[in-house]
Design a protein around this motif. Sequence first.
Motif: not given
Length: 89
Positions: A2-8, A11, A15, A52, A55
């Motif tokens: 998911s997009s949220d998992q990728k961002q976690d 970031n 991680e 990407e 970050k």
Amino acid sequence: MSSDQKQDILNSFDEFQNYLSDKINKGEKLGLSENQLAKGAERVAEYLKNHEDPKNTEEKLLQELWKVSDDDEKHHLAHVLVKLARKEG
């Protein structure tokens, strides 16, 4: 993923290292060689370079190194990333 998992994952450099370490451990359990693991790291780095934005400063440095490296240097850098992820795992 998911997009949220990728961002976690992206970031935080820690991680990202943990994610890479987990994938390397799984690859080793499947019997992948050092070279195969490095090839996987190359694919991840190439994807990140093309899709990407960094970050954090560590990701920015890796992206810049990747951009200026030739294929042989990228291969060596991928081996170094595998070593780094193993150290963190």
